[in-house]
Design a protein around this motif. Structure first.
Motif, PDB file in Angstrom:
ATOM      1  N   LYS A 150      -9.380   5.930   8.870  1.00 17.08           N
ATOM      2  CA  LYS A 150     -10.576   6.603   8.345  1.00 17.08           C
ATOM      3  C   LYS A 150     -11.475   7.042   9.494  1.00 17.08           C
ATOM      4  CE  LYS A 150     -11.657   7.266   4.614  1.00 17.08           C
ATOM      5  NZ  LYS A 150     -11.448   7.175   3.197  1.00 17.08           N
TER       6      LYS A 150
ATOM      7  N   ASN B  97      -4.201   0.660  -9.850  1.00 13.84           N
ATOM      8  CA  ASN B  97      -2.823   0.838 -10.302  1.00 13.84           C
ATOM      9  C   ASN B  97      -2.620   2.084 -11.151  1.00 13.84           C
ATOM     10  OD1 ASN B  97      -1.563  -1.367  -9.121  1.00 13.84           O
ATOM     11  ND2 ASN B  97      -2.450  -2.752 -10.642  1.00 13.84           N
TER      12      ASN B  97
ATOM     13  N   LEU C 186      -1.092  -0.283   2.647  1.00 11.30           N
ATOM     14  CA  LEU C 186      -1.540   1.092   2.818  1.00 11.30           C
ATOM     15  C   LEU C 186      -3.056   1.170   2.920  1.00 11.30           C
ATOM     16  CD1 LEU C 186       0.681   3.302   0.499  1.00 11.30           C
ATOM     17  CD2 LEU C 186       0.541   3.294   2.988  1.00 11.30           C
ATOM     18  N   ARG C 187      -3.716   0.342   2.114  1.00  8.71           N
ATOM     19  CA  ARG C 187      -5.167   0.344   2.163  1.00  8.71           C
ATOM     20  C   ARG C 187      -5.647  -0.049   3.560  1.00  8.71           C
ATOM     21  NH1 ARG C 187      -8.200  -3.040  -1.326  1.00  8.71           N
ATOM     22  NH2 ARG C 187      -6.175  -3.544  -2.208  1.00  8.71           N
TER      23      ARG C 187
ATOM     24  N   ASN D 230       2.544  -3.697  -5.516  1.00 12.90           N
ATOM     25  CA  ASN D 230       1.173  -3.867  -5.052  1.00 12.90           C
ATOM     26  C   ASN D 230       1.081  -4.365  -3.615  1.00 12.90           C
ATOM     27  OD1 ASN D 230      -0.277  -3.019  -7.302  1.00 12.90           O
ATOM     28  ND2 ASN D 230       0.142  -4.949  -8.360  1.00 12.90           N
TER      29      ASN D 230
ATOM     30  N   SER E 248       0.673  -1.334  -1.565  1.00 15.99           N
ATOM     31  CA  SER E 248      -0.603  -0.621  -1.688  1.00 15.99           C
ATOM     32  C   SER E 248      -1.687  -1.359  -0.911  1.00 15.99           C
ATOM     33  CB  SER E 248      -1.002  -0.383  -3.150  1.00 15.99           C
ATOM     34  OG  SER E 248      -0.792  -1.528  -3.928  1.00 15.99           O
ATOM     35  N   ASP E 249      -1.583  -2.682  -0.840  1.00 15.66           N
ATOM     36  CA  ASP E 249      -2.532  -3.422   0.007  1.00 15.66           C
ATOM     37  C   ASP E 249      -2.350  -3.042   1.475  1.00 15.66           C
ATOM     38  OD1 ASP E 249      -3.591  -4.699  -2.158  1.00 15.66           O
ATOM     39  OD2 ASP E 249      -3.386  -6.707  -1.340  1.00 15.66           O
TER      40      ASP E 249
ATOM     41  N   ASP F 103      -5.062   2.893   5.855  1.00 14.17           N
ATOM     42  CA  ASP F 103      -6.034   3.922   5.527  1.00 14.17           C
ATOM     43  C   ASP F 103      -7.383   3.618   6.160  1.00 14.17           C
ATOM     44  OD1 ASP F 103      -6.146   6.360   3.854  1.00 14.17           O
ATOM     45  OD2 ASP F 103      -7.819   5.305   2.901  1.00 14.17           O
TER      46      ASP F 103
ATOM     47  N   THR G  31      -6.558   4.208  -3.796  1.00 15.64           N
ATOM     48  CA  THR G  31      -5.151   3.834  -3.652  1.00 15.64           C
ATOM     49  C   THR G  31      -4.883   2.459  -4.242  1.00 15.64           C
ATOM     50  OG1 THR G  31      -5.766   3.184  -1.419  1.00 15.64           O
ATOM     51  CG2 THR G  31      -4.524   5.211  -1.646  1.00 15.64           C
ATOM     52  N   SER G  32      -5.947   1.684  -4.443  1.00 13.14           N
ATOM     53  CA  SER G  32      -5.714   0.323  -4.927  1.00 13.14           C
ATOM     54  C   SER G  32      -5.661   0.257  -6.450  1.00 13.14           C
ATOM     55  CB  SER G  32      -6.803  -0.611  -4.413  1.00 13.14           C
ATOM     56  OG  SER G  32      -8.068  -0.023  -4.543  1.00 13.14           O
TER      57      SER G  32
ATOM     58  N   ASN H 168      -7.322  10.198  -0.114  1.00 16.19           N
ATOM     59  CA  ASN H 168      -8.036   9.141  -0.832  1.00 16.19           C
ATOM     60  C   ASN H 168      -9.530   9.450  -0.813  1.00 16.19           C
ATOM     61  OD1 ASN H 168      -9.115   6.796  -1.795  1.00 16.19           O
ATOM     62  ND2 ASN H 168      -8.095   5.462  -0.316  1.00 16.19           N
TER      63      ASN H 168
END
Lengths: 349, 349
Positions: free
Chosen positions: B88, A74, B80-81, B74, B77-78, B84, A71-72, A98
């Motif tokens: 997990k 781009n 979201l990471r 971005n 996305s950080d 996630d 996901t990181s 993911n």
DNA sequence: AATGTAAATGATTGCGCAACCATTTTGCAA
DNA sequence: TTGCAAAATGGTTGCGCAATCATTTACATT
């Protein structure tokens, strides 16, 4: 007071539940008056369909499953954006998995997403496990592989040749006059390996492949890693005068490291990136990169899966890639007119 | 031959369907021998639970709904990471909605995700519509707002003060000796507005706010836009000698534009970015930026929603932010010892 | 062995909806 | 008006599972 159901809407509208269901799912099949009554009741009660009940009864979902490696990165957010655009306004929803570049994790995740059967599946690359392919076969739903091309896709594959793209870029570096060309790669997934293959084949064709020309790592790439890898590369390969980078982050890292070392780009060092994610066209100097059709890949994949007649699409779609030549590789400005003029002057003397 | 169900597994294992269900959901409540039998049958038949049926029967889902303004930014996305990572290995899955910075789209999307009730909801910011808040209230599921702080969260809020972060950064620019400080902003969402407020308040406190100091646009930000906005800013505000940028993309664009114009950074122009997404610490010169705890925000939000006893968390968590001071704002190296030494020498004469 | 208690397992029911088929209503030609 | 096809609407059923309660089994205590 819990959520209203079709029965509640039906009671409100004075019709049966199944009629409400039909009015909502196939509005063209019911009378105008009924549709109006149902719409009013729906609005009045704030009815929202229960997705699970619908899925269970119909034994198929409205979700498009997308398995991406990271996901990181781009690259994949661009692809996701394309898919998202294709799905916008449709009845389909996106389910993202993911995989962390791990085919077994992909298999594990996908298994949990496959019951009940999704409306479609999008997978990155062609390196699925046999078990994954069997599962997909059993489910029967349409599958689009993306990011690559091959001759035997599961159903469809949309991408471009990474080997060809890398070969073209490397040939450009040769043409631009660079003699000792290196390769920097991180996160060496199968497509990165293909780029490396293309890089090597272009150099071998001219007998220019140096034994220390390749510096790779499996760590995820970022700008700082690009700087570090460049340092490692020139440590082993001091004559190196150009670098083909596996992606733009690495290329920027190389550019910054050159600036720190006082190496002029493009004169002393040529730099080429990959994916052309935006910064390369804005930096000083601008950086040559391979423009890849990421968003288009996503959009087309989404389009195939949400159309009623996906069969009409070609099973293998090669969207190609374009080398965007910028200042970081403009070492020699070939100008035949100018050369001829100078030659004439020379002869005149 | 369709997919095996609990009944099939039960037949295979010689027990009833409900016992299989229990063996899978609460393995600690059944005997070891039963668990082994069931596991074998599951493996033999390749049983995978039907998510819809489970959700329908239990009238609640295993999904965590996340509404983010943009998939291409971005910043998210950080976040979201982080989410996630928190999810997990748990039984929860992620359902992502892309609102496009539009509260009404958020409401629309969220409505469709709210039936049946998700296990938890994560929302960016505090600018939800009244209808959205009502829906969430009715569902009753736990809600975590992120990216900001406020005094009255729906359930929890995790973030930091954008106004404070911007004020600190601007004060740093003042301390560094810059006299005419400008602001460049794009995608002016509510949090960007707060940063602008912080910027203005820091300057007003010193009576240093110039009337043409602010250049903003609602277009999505990217590096090229940063260059363009800087050109616009210095067009209106020629004395400008420092820029606080709403994010790192813009800051990089300003840096590149300065390089193109031959303006030295940090001597002629100071640059400060926001979010510290990685490149700023690697560029030449390195760029001062506000380090924000994006991944931590995501992880904590995910953690709260997946723990059995989320009640033990504080409703408002301010994770703060840190100004990473780098070369792009090191204009004057203040050294009090040196100043005192010089003062003494002056007095001695 | 008898009793009591906890652990383990089973039976019934309904979640909300759509597939399938049945019935009613409408529109229109003769 | 009648008849009939087409359009519109309704009834029944089951998707696969978990909540709830009921029953059986295992085992300790006397």
């Amino acid at each position: 007071m819990s959520k209203p159901t079709l029965v509640d809407v039906g009671r409100e509208a004075g019709v049966s539940a199944i009629t409400v269901s039909r009015a909502l799912r196939s509005p063209e099949k019911v009378s105008d008056s009924l549709r109006a009554k149902v719409d009013n009741a729906v609005r009045k009660l704030g009815y929202v369909p229960n997705q699970s009940a619908s899925t269970l009864a119909a034994s198929k979902t409205n979700s498009i499953v997308v398995m991406i490696p990271s996901t990181s990165n781009n690259v994949f957010s661009d692809v996701l954006r394309g898919i998202d655009e294709a799905l916008k306004g449709s009845r389909f929803t996106l389910q993202i998995g993911n995989t962390g570049y791990d085919p077994l994790e992909e298999e594990r995740l996908l298994r949990s997403f496959l019951n009940p059967a999704p409306a479609g599946v999008i997978l990155a690359g062609i390196e699925q496990t046999d078990a994954t392919k069997q599962m997909l076969q059993a489910v029967g739903g349409p599958v689009v592989q993306i990011m690559d091309v091959c001759s035997n896709p599961i159903d469809w594959i949309i991408g471009f040749s990474h080997e060809q793209a890398a070969r073209t870029a490397t040939e450009h570096l040769i043409t631009a006059g660079y003699q000792n060309i290196g390769f920097i790669g991180a996160q060496m997934d199968p497509r990165s390996q293909q780029r490396l293959t293309g890089f090597k084949s272009a150099l071998q064709a001219k007998d220019m492949l140096h034994q220390d020309a390749v510096a790779v790592t499996n760590r995820p790439s970022d700008v700082g890693l690009g700087s570090a890898m460049f340092s490692r590369l020139v440590g082993n390969f001091p004559d190196c005068d150009a670098v083909f980078c596996n992606n733009d982050d690495l290329a920027l890292g190389v550019l910054f490291e050159c600036q720190r070392r006082g190496l002029s780009v493009p004169d002393q060092i040529g730099i080429c990136g990959f994916n052309d994610l935006g910064i390369t066209s804005q930096s000083v100097p601008t950086v040559t990169s391979v423009t890849t059709p990421l968003k288009e890949i996503g959009r087309l994949a989404g389009e195939i899966l949400t159309k009623d007649r996906p069969v009409s699409y070609q099973p293998v779609v090669d969207l190609g890639s374009i080398l965007a030549i910028r200042d970081s590789t403009r070492r020699y400005q070939f100008d035949n007119q100018d050369i001829n003029r100078r030659l004439s002057k020379l002869r005149a003397n």
